[in-house]
Write a protein that holds these residues in place. Structure first.
Motif, PDB file in Angstrom:
ATOM      1  N   VAL A  15       4.193 -13.954  10.986  1.00  0.00           N
ATOM      2  CA  VAL A  15       2.803 -13.537  11.192  1.00  0.00           C
ATOM      3  C   VAL A  15       1.990 -14.798  11.447  1.00  0.00           C
ATOM      4  N   GLY A  16       1.506 -14.966  12.678  1.00  0.00           N
ATOM      5  CA  GLY A  16       0.724 -16.152  13.036  1.00  0.00           C
ATOM      6  C   GLY A  16       1.513 -17.079  13.934  1.00  0.00           C
ATOM      7  N   ALA A  17       0.918 -17.436  15.064  1.00  0.00           N
ATOM      8  CA  ALA A  17       1.596 -18.323  16.026  1.00  0.00           C
ATOM      9  C   ALA A  17       0.768 -19.574  16.276  1.00  0.00           C
ATOM     10  N   ASP A  39       0.678 -12.618  17.032  1.00  0.00           N
ATOM     11  CA  ASP A  39      -0.627 -13.302  17.022  1.00  0.00           C
ATOM     12  C   ASP A  39      -1.469 -12.683  18.131  1.00  0.00           C
ATOM     13  N   LYS A  40      -2.744 -13.066  18.161  1.00  0.00           N
ATOM     14  CA  LYS A  40      -3.578 -12.448  19.205  1.00  0.00           C
ATOM     15  C   LYS A  40      -3.416 -13.161  20.535  1.00  0.00           C
ATOM     16  N   MET A  41      -2.920 -14.391  20.490  1.00  0.00           N
ATOM     17  CA  MET A  41      -2.753 -15.139  21.731  1.00  0.00           C
ATOM     18  C   MET A  41      -1.687 -16.195  21.495  1.00  0.00           C
ATOM     19  N   THR A  52     -10.764 -28.598  19.031  1.00  0.00           N
ATOM     20  CA  THR A  52     -10.834 -29.960  19.573  1.00  0.00           C
ATOM     21  C   THR A  52     -10.098 -30.934  18.664  1.00  0.00           C
ATOM     22  N   ARG A  53      -9.266 -30.387  17.751  1.00  0.00           N
ATOM     23  CA  ARG A  53      -8.513 -31.270  16.854  1.00  0.00           C
ATOM     24  C   ARG A  53      -7.404 -31.995  17.607  1.00  0.00           C
ATOM     25  N   THR A  54      -7.183 -33.248  17.261  1.00  0.00           N
ATOM     26  CA  THR A  54      -5.927 -33.882  17.665  1.00  0.00           C
ATOM     27  C   THR A  54      -5.120 -34.042  16.385  1.00  0.00           C
ATOM     28  N   ALA A 116      -3.140 -33.495  21.188  1.00  0.00           N
ATOM     29  CA  ALA A 116      -4.138 -32.427  20.986  1.00  0.00           C
ATOM     30  C   ALA A 116      -3.436 -31.201  20.397  1.00  0.00           C
ATOM     31  N   ASN A 117      -4.047 -30.611  19.361  1.00  0.00           N
ATOM     32  CA  ASN A 117      -3.410 -29.467  18.681  1.00  0.00           C
ATOM     33  C   ASN A 117      -3.156 -28.321  19.647  1.00  0.00           C
ATOM     34  N   ASP A 118      -4.128 -28.018  20.536  1.00  0.00           N
ATOM     35  CA  ASP A 118      -3.915 -26.865  21.427  1.00  0.00           C
ATOM     36  C   ASP A 118      -2.796 -27.148  22.438  1.00  0.00           C
ATOM     37  N   MET A 195     -16.149 -32.985  11.559  1.00  0.00           N
ATOM     38  CA  MET A 195     -16.401 -32.771  12.989  1.00  0.00           C
ATOM     39  C   MET A 195     -15.221 -33.361  13.753  1.00  0.00           C
ATOM     40  N   ALA A 196     -14.752 -32.647  14.753  1.00  0.00           N
ATOM     41  CA  ALA A 196     -13.595 -33.141  15.517  1.00  0.00           C
ATOM     42  C   ALA A 196     -13.905 -33.079  17.005  1.00  0.00           C
ATOM     43  N   CYS A 197     -13.538 -34.146  17.727  1.00  0.00           N
ATOM     44  CA  CYS A 197     -13.671 -34.176  19.187  1.00  0.00           C
ATOM     45  C   CYS A 197     -12.836 -35.353  19.685  1.00  0.00           C
ATOM     46  N   LEU A 292       5.388 -18.351   2.485  1.00  0.00           N
ATOM     47  CA  LEU A 292       4.177 -18.895   3.113  1.00  0.00           C
ATOM     48  C   LEU A 292       4.448 -20.287   3.660  1.00  0.00           C
ATOM     49  N   VAL A 293       3.935 -20.559   4.854  1.00  0.00           N
ATOM     50  CA  VAL A 293       4.044 -21.904   5.439  1.00  0.00           C
ATOM     51  C   VAL A 293       2.668 -22.360   5.935  1.00  0.00           C
ATOM     52  N   GLY A 294       2.489 -23.671   6.033  1.00  0.00           N
ATOM     53  CA  GLY A 294       1.269 -24.241   6.627  1.00  0.00           C
ATOM     54  C   GLY A 294       0.025 -23.860   5.852  1.00  0.00           C
ATOM     55  N   HIS A 295      -1.052 -23.614   6.595  1.00  0.00           N
ATOM     56  CA  HIS A 295      -2.345 -23.333   5.968  1.00  0.00           C
ATOM     57  C   HIS A 295      -2.314 -22.098   5.075  1.00  0.00           C
ATOM     58  N   GLY A 304      -5.347 -39.076   6.026  1.00  0.00           N
ATOM     59  CA  GLY A 304      -3.967 -39.569   6.079  1.00  0.00           C
ATOM     60  C   GLY A 304      -3.028 -38.667   6.850  1.00  0.00           C
ATOM     61  N   ALA A 305      -3.552 -37.802   7.726  1.00  0.00           N
ATOM     62  CA  ALA A 305      -2.719 -36.970   8.614  1.00  0.00           C
ATOM     63  C   ALA A 305      -1.638 -36.205   7.845  1.00  0.00           C
ATOM     64  N   GLN A 306      -2.046 -35.509   6.775  1.00  0.00           N
ATOM     65  CA  GLN A 306      -1.022 -34.859   5.962  1.00  0.00           C
ATOM     66  C   GLN A 306      -0.835 -33.371   6.282  1.00  0.00           C
TER      67      GLN A 306
END
Ligand SMILES: Cc1cc2nc3c(=O)[nH]c(=O)nc-3n(C[C@H](O)[C@H](O)[C@H](O)COP(=O)(O)OP(=O)(O)OC[C@H]3O[C@@H](n4cnc5c(N)ncnc54)[C@H](O)[C@@H]3O)c2cc1C
Length: 410
Positions: A15-17, A39-41, A52-54, A116-118, A195-197, A292-295, A304-306
């Motif tokens: 559940v979740g992509a 997922d929805k997309m 806009t996260r990297t 970039a995350n996307d 804020m991320a950009c 459960l995985v991730g968030h 620290g990019a964890q």
């Protein structure tokens, strides 16, 4: 012979992509498992949307993507991270000396790569789409998940229910899978917004990632391709609202001041997005037939990019345990698998959550003199004692034990 019912539609329902869900799908499809992912997309269409996260992917995450056959597609969009600098910009006493960590002290590889995350999600989605063992099912959302003794039932909002032996909840911080499993959480809020950009600049970044520690939280610059840098800038919600409302010229002026002009003139600026910061850790990482995985399992402030690196370790671990069970003819969603996953992920998740929370609080509550003094002494020791520095660098990249084989260099 397995005593499992034969009528299950899938071995695994994810559940979740996002990055973690798709990584679970790609890793499990290396073995003989039939997988569906909801997922929805799936991925993105090349247009920059809200995200806009990297993401700074650390060494073992890169090894994982290599072993999944995905890294070659990511690499042209990723920039190596060779040096990490931490600069105390709190102005507090006693001052914490600047610290610089060089990946070459550990070996020939960089600490990791920034992407970039996307873009990462899109490449993983394409890889999953081309794998006949994975079904990608587009739905507005999964509406319900039922845990039964011999299987789980997953029902998409607009479609027919499907059955699976194992459900992987990769559905983010507000996880339905977590609620369906009746897993409670410990959660808290920070009076901070990130804020991320990203932006291009006139001076080279020299593959250095710089983390400014400020009274309101960290401000992190992470190198990207084509002399661009990713930005994560943490401020109080009021200050972040103010900065988000500025036009690009004024925002760049504020950013240039906050980073002491280190990157020269700031040129093109991407869209900006804001993330209110909170912390969460699930009290169990699996129950019934749901893991459960991730968030869905843990949410940390971006220090620290964890965050995603921890999530990719969850993904690789559940894939490893479930695939091994399946190879032995055991139930990939059975109690042994769930208990083992919970046991093997617990110390990594809890220790990272504690450390990142402590670091963040030591910035925002640094007026407490013993805390500031502890940071000062800690950094001095790291500068003076190379073996300690190397040990901390290695541990910062990933825990030195309990990594599944898919996260090791081949
Ligand atoms: C500003 C910022 C910078 C960061 N930088 C880094 C970094 O440098 N390095 C790092 O390691 N981490 C970083 N992180 C953390 C990282 O972004 C997260 O750890 C990661 O994105 C979590 O991925 P995920 O797949 O678990 O969850 P998500 O990305 O939240 O994905 C969840 C998916 O589940 C879907 N979903 C939700 N509910 C349902 C439902 N009911 N049915 C079907 N689908 C559903 C959603 O549509 C979504 O696609 C950063 C975070 C922030 C905020």
């Amino acid at each position: 012979m397995s005593d499992l019912p034969l009528e299950n539609d899938y071995d695994v329902a994810i559940v979740g992509a996002g990055a973690t869900g798709l990584t679970v799908a790609c890793a499990m499809a290396m073995e003989d498992l039939k997988i569906i992912c909801f997922d929805k997309m799936f991925g993105f269409d090349g247009q920059q949307k809200g995200d806009t996260r990297t993401i700074a992917l650390l060494q073992n995450s890169i090894y994982l993507l290599e072993n999944l056959g995905v890294w070659d597609e990511c690499k042209p969009f990723a920039e190596p991270l060779n040096i990490m600098k931490v600069i105390d910009d709190t102005g507090r006493f006693p001052p914490v000396p600047d610290a610089s960590f060089d990946a070459s002290e550990l070996g020939p590889d960089p600490f990791g790569y920034n992407i970039a995350n996307d873009r990462l999600v899109s490449i993983l989605a394409e890889h999953a789409r081309n794998n006949p063992k994975i079904t990608l099912l587009e739905t507005d959302h999964v509406a319900s998940i039922e845990n039964h003794a011999k299987m789980a039932v997953v029902t998409p909002f607009e479609g027919q229910p499907v059955t699976a032996l194992l459900v992987v909840g990769a559905d983010g911080a507000n996880s339905l899978a977590r609620r369906a499993a009746k897993i409670t959480t410990t959660d808290w809020k920070y009076n901070q917004t990130a804020m991320a950009c990203w932006f291009s600049h006139s001076l080279p970044h020299n593959n250095i990632s710089t983390e400014y520690h400020r009274k309101s939280g960290p401000l992190v610059l992470v190198p990207m391709r084509d002399n661009k840098s990713g930005l994560v800038w943490v401020e109080t919600p009021d200050k972040a609202n103010h900065l988000m409302a500025l036009d690009d010229t004024d925002f760049k002026a504020q950013l240039s001041e906050a980073t002491h002009g280190e990157l020269g003139d700031l040129i093109d600026l991407s869209k900006r997005s804001a993330f209110p910061l909170s912390g969460l850790v699930a009290n169990d990482f699996g129950k019934g037939r749901i893991v459960l995985v991730g968030h869905a399992a843990h949410v940390l402030p971006p220090i620290g990019a964890q965050g995603l690196n921890l999530g990719l370790r969850d993904a690789a671990m559940i894939a490893d345990i479930a695939c091994k069970a399946n190879i032995r003819g055991m139930d990939p969603g059975g109690p042994e698998v769930i208990a083992k996953y919970d046991e093997l992920r617990r110390s990594d998740i809890l220790s990272r959550t504690f450390t990142v929370d402590f670091l963040n609080r030591s910035l925002i509550h640094g007026w407490f003199p013993p805390l500031q003094a502890t940071r000062t002494i800690g950094v001095q020791l790291l500068k003076l004692i190379p073996p300690l520095r190397k040990a901390v660098m290695r541990e910062g990249i990933a825990p030195q034990s309990n990594l599944p084989p898919s996260m090791l260099s081949r």
